[in-house]
Scaffold this motif. Sequence first.
Motif, mmCIF file in Angstrom:
data_model
loop_
_atom_site.group_PDB
_atom_site.id
_atom_site.type_symbol
_atom_site.label_atom_id
_atom_site.label_comp_id
_atom_site.label_asym_id
_atom_site.label_seq_id
_atom_site.Cartn_x
_atom_site.Cartn_y
_atom_site.Cartn_z
ATOM 1 N N ILE A 37 -2.653 -6.994 -9.959
ATOM 2 C CA ILE A 37 -3.888 -7.720 -9.616
ATOM 3 C C ILE A 37 -4.969 -6.787 -9.082
ATOM 4 C CG2 ILE A 37 -2.619 -9.849 -9.095
ATOM 5 C CD1 ILE A 37 -3.125 -9.211 -6.095
ATOM 6 N N ARG A 38 -4.790 -5.488 -9.222
ATOM 7 C CA ARG A 38 -5.710 -4.540 -8.607
ATOM 8 C C ARG A 38 -7.157 -4.725 -9.066
ATOM 9 N NH1 ARG A 38 -2.953 0.079 -6.135
ATOM 10 N NH2 ARG A 38 -0.693 -0.159 -6.408
ATOM 11 N N LYS A 39 -7.386 -5.067 -10.337
ATOM 12 C CA LYS A 39 -8.750 -5.233 -10.846
ATOM 13 C C LYS A 39 -9.409 -6.495 -10.305
ATOM 14 C CE LYS A 39 -8.185 -2.695 -15.199
ATOM 15 N NZ LYS A 39 -8.246 -2.785 -16.687
ATOM 16 N N GLN A 40 -8.632 -7.540 -10.095
ATOM 17 C CA GLN A 40 -9.198 -8.825 -9.672
ATOM 18 C C GLN A 40 -9.197 -9.007 -8.156
ATOM 19 O OE1 GLN A 40 -6.535 -8.652 -11.875
ATOM 20 N NE2 GLN A 40 -7.716 -8.870 -13.761
ATOM 21 N N HIS A 41 -8.406 -8.245 -7.443
ATOM 22 C CA HIS A 41 -8.157 -8.544 -6.034
ATOM 23 C C HIS A 41 -9.213 -7.999 -5.082
ATOM 24 C CE1 HIS A 41 -6.230 -7.699 -2.037
ATOM 25 N NE2 HIS A 41 -5.937 -8.979 -2.182
ATOM 26 N N ASN A 42 -9.504 -8.803 -4.070
ATOM 27 C CA ASN A 42 -10.217 -8.346 -2.882
ATOM 28 C C ASN A 42 -9.653 -9.125 -1.707
ATOM 29 O OD1 ASN A 42 -11.985 -6.956 -1.225
ATOM 30 N ND2 ASN A 42 -13.764 -7.304 -2.570
ATOM 31 N N ASP A 43 -9.880 -8.631 -0.511
ATOM 32 C CA ASP A 43 -9.326 -9.248 0.682
ATOM 33 C C ASP A 43 -10.440 -9.516 1.676
ATOM 34 O OD1 ASP A 43 -6.752 -9.828 2.341
ATOM 35 O OD2 ASP A 43 -7.977 -8.556 3.647
ATOM 36 N N CYS A 44 -10.461 -10.720 2.236
ATOM 37 C CA CYS A 44 -11.516 -11.083 3.191
ATOM 38 C C CYS A 44 -11.554 -10.124 4.378
ATOM 39 C CB CYS A 44 -11.303 -12.510 3.686
ATOM 40 S SG CYS A 44 -11.456 -13.758 2.401
ATOM 41 N N GLY A 45 -10.381 -9.648 4.798
ATOM 42 C CA GLY A 45 -10.318 -8.717 5.919
ATOM 43 C C GLY A 45 -10.922 -7.363 5.603
ATOM 44 N N LEU A 46 -11.017 -7.020 4.313
ATOM 45 C CA LEU A 46 -11.656 -5.777 3.893
ATOM 46 C C LEU A 46 -13.125 -5.994 3.549
ATOM 47 C CD1 LEU A 46 -8.816 -4.300 1.632
ATOM 48 C CD2 LEU A 46 -9.375 -3.714 4.004
ATOM 49 N N MET A 47 -13.472 -7.198 3.139
ATOM 50 C CA MET A 47 -14.850 -7.497 2.743
ATOM 51 C C MET A 47 -15.792 -7.619 3.937
ATOM 52 S SD MET A 47 -13.943 -10.398 -0.132
ATOM 53 C CE MET A 47 -15.635 -10.796 -0.578
ATOM 54 N N ILE A 48 -15.298 -8.145 5.043
ATOM 55 C CA ILE A 48 -16.180 -8.527 6.135
ATOM 56 C C ILE A 48 -16.625 -7.355 6.998
ATOM 57 C CG2 ILE A 48 -14.376 -9.065 7.838
ATOM 58 C CD1 ILE A 48 -16.082 -11.630 8.479
ATOM 59 N N PHE A 49 -15.847 -6.275 7.014
ATOM 60 C CA PHE A 49 -16.200 -5.101 7.811
ATOM 61 C C PHE A 49 -16.360 -3.877 6.922
ATOM 62 C CE2 PHE A 49 -13.675 -7.442 11.181
ATOM 63 C CZ PHE A 49 -14.776 -7.779 11.954
ATOM 64 N N GLU A 50 -17.132 -2.916 7.400
ATOM 65 C CA GLU A 50 -17.239 -1.611 6.755
ATOM 66 C C GLU A 50 -16.349 -0.654 7.533
ATOM 67 O OE1 GLU A 50 -17.433 0.895 4.350
ATOM 68 O OE2 GLU A 50 -18.987 -0.553 3.809
ATOM 69 N N ARG A 51 -15.140 -0.468 7.046
ATOM 70 C CA ARG A 51 -14.131 0.249 7.817
ATOM 71 C C ARG A 51 -14.486 1.709 8.053
ATOM 72 N NH1 ARG A 51 -9.935 0.701 4.889
ATOM 73 N NH2 ARG A 51 -8.496 1.212 6.585
ATOM 74 N N SER A 52 -15.370 2.273 7.228
ATOM 75 C CA SER A 52 -15.718 3.681 7.399
ATOM 76 C C SER A 52 -16.537 3.926 8.661
ATOM 77 C CB SER A 52 -16.496 4.190 6.183
ATOM 78 O OG SER A 52 -17.717 3.470 6.028
ATOM 79 N N ASN A 53 -17.252 2.904 9.124
ATOM 80 C CA ASN A 53 -18.054 3.107 10.348
ATOM 81 C C ASN A 53 -17.877 2.014 11.392
ATOM 82 O OD1 ASN A 53 -19.693 0.936 9.437
ATOM 83 N ND2 ASN A 53 -21.003 2.335 8.295
#
Length: 345
Positions: A264-280
């Motif tokens: 599912i790598r092409k279709q998948h996203n996660d709300c926990g990754l979408m809501i924050f910019e983890r790099s900063n």
Amino acid sequence: MITADGSFCLLKRTGAYTIEFENQPVIAGWGSVAGKKEAEGPLKKYFDKIIYDSYDGCDTFEQAESMFQGEALEKALERSKIHANEVDCVFAGDLLNQCIGSSFGLMKFGIPYLGQYGACSTMAQSLIMAAAAVESGGAEISACVTSSHFASAERQYRFPLEYGGVRTPTAQWTVTGAGSCILKNLKNGVCVARATVGRIVDLGVSDANNMGAAMAPAAAQTLECYLEDTKTSPEDYDMIITGDLGEVGSKSLYDLLERDGINIRKQHNDCGLMIFERSNQDVHSGGSGCGCAASVLCSKIMDDFQNGIVQNILFMATGALMSPTSSGQGANIPSIAHLVNIKIK
């Protein structure tokens, strides 16, 4: 069942675990509220309301969370052009003991209330219940609301902020936010087409600072059940959205599914990754909490539907079924994942 307008409603079982909604209740309105840290992330422009004061003018974080729920519901009602007294029932939940965020926050609306608890999976659970109420004719209009607050969750599940505890790299940041949907039977719109209610899974994870690892097995199980029941594949959907596994849980999900030949790598996203910019933003593995999936669904995802970016998605919220009592007694962390097929009809 024959409804008041003469239409026939049917909840139909497909396969072993999946429900099909024949009339496919439409999300007529939605609303999202987010806190200051969430507004510093990439989804700022999609939130309906941003609360920069973590107390939201109240005396406690818990009272603030209740305010968030009410504000999200108010926005959803406004967008749907529906008054609170027209809503037949509201399904709502949060992470606080006895769901006080929901009961205190929604009291003023006077809507018949059914409290829900599925940990971070509560938005999907509440959406399923609200859709089932409308599809069955038990309600003409129903609502669902879910919320979380970083400070109230930390106080209940880990340590008060004043303690200054050090967070591990696998830990996730509880989202301060809320989301709400209004459902009714309409001919066109963004609808709830199918749903798979998850089963409780326990693979022996006991680290309260690694909930992604605890929840990934439930997500894998529910998604596999849905795909088998519906005879569909990941490629049939524009997006497969989990909420909220974060980085650690998402990688675990890929590994578990790929062992069974599902990618599912092409279709998948996660709300926990979408809501924050983890790099900063110092959120470690990503976001979590009831309000994570709820606020992302009722902001960015619904905006994508409105702008034609997506037409058919799988929304699967995941929950770690733990409590301070169970964790203090050294118990494992069982998990749950509920899936909703949301599409344009």
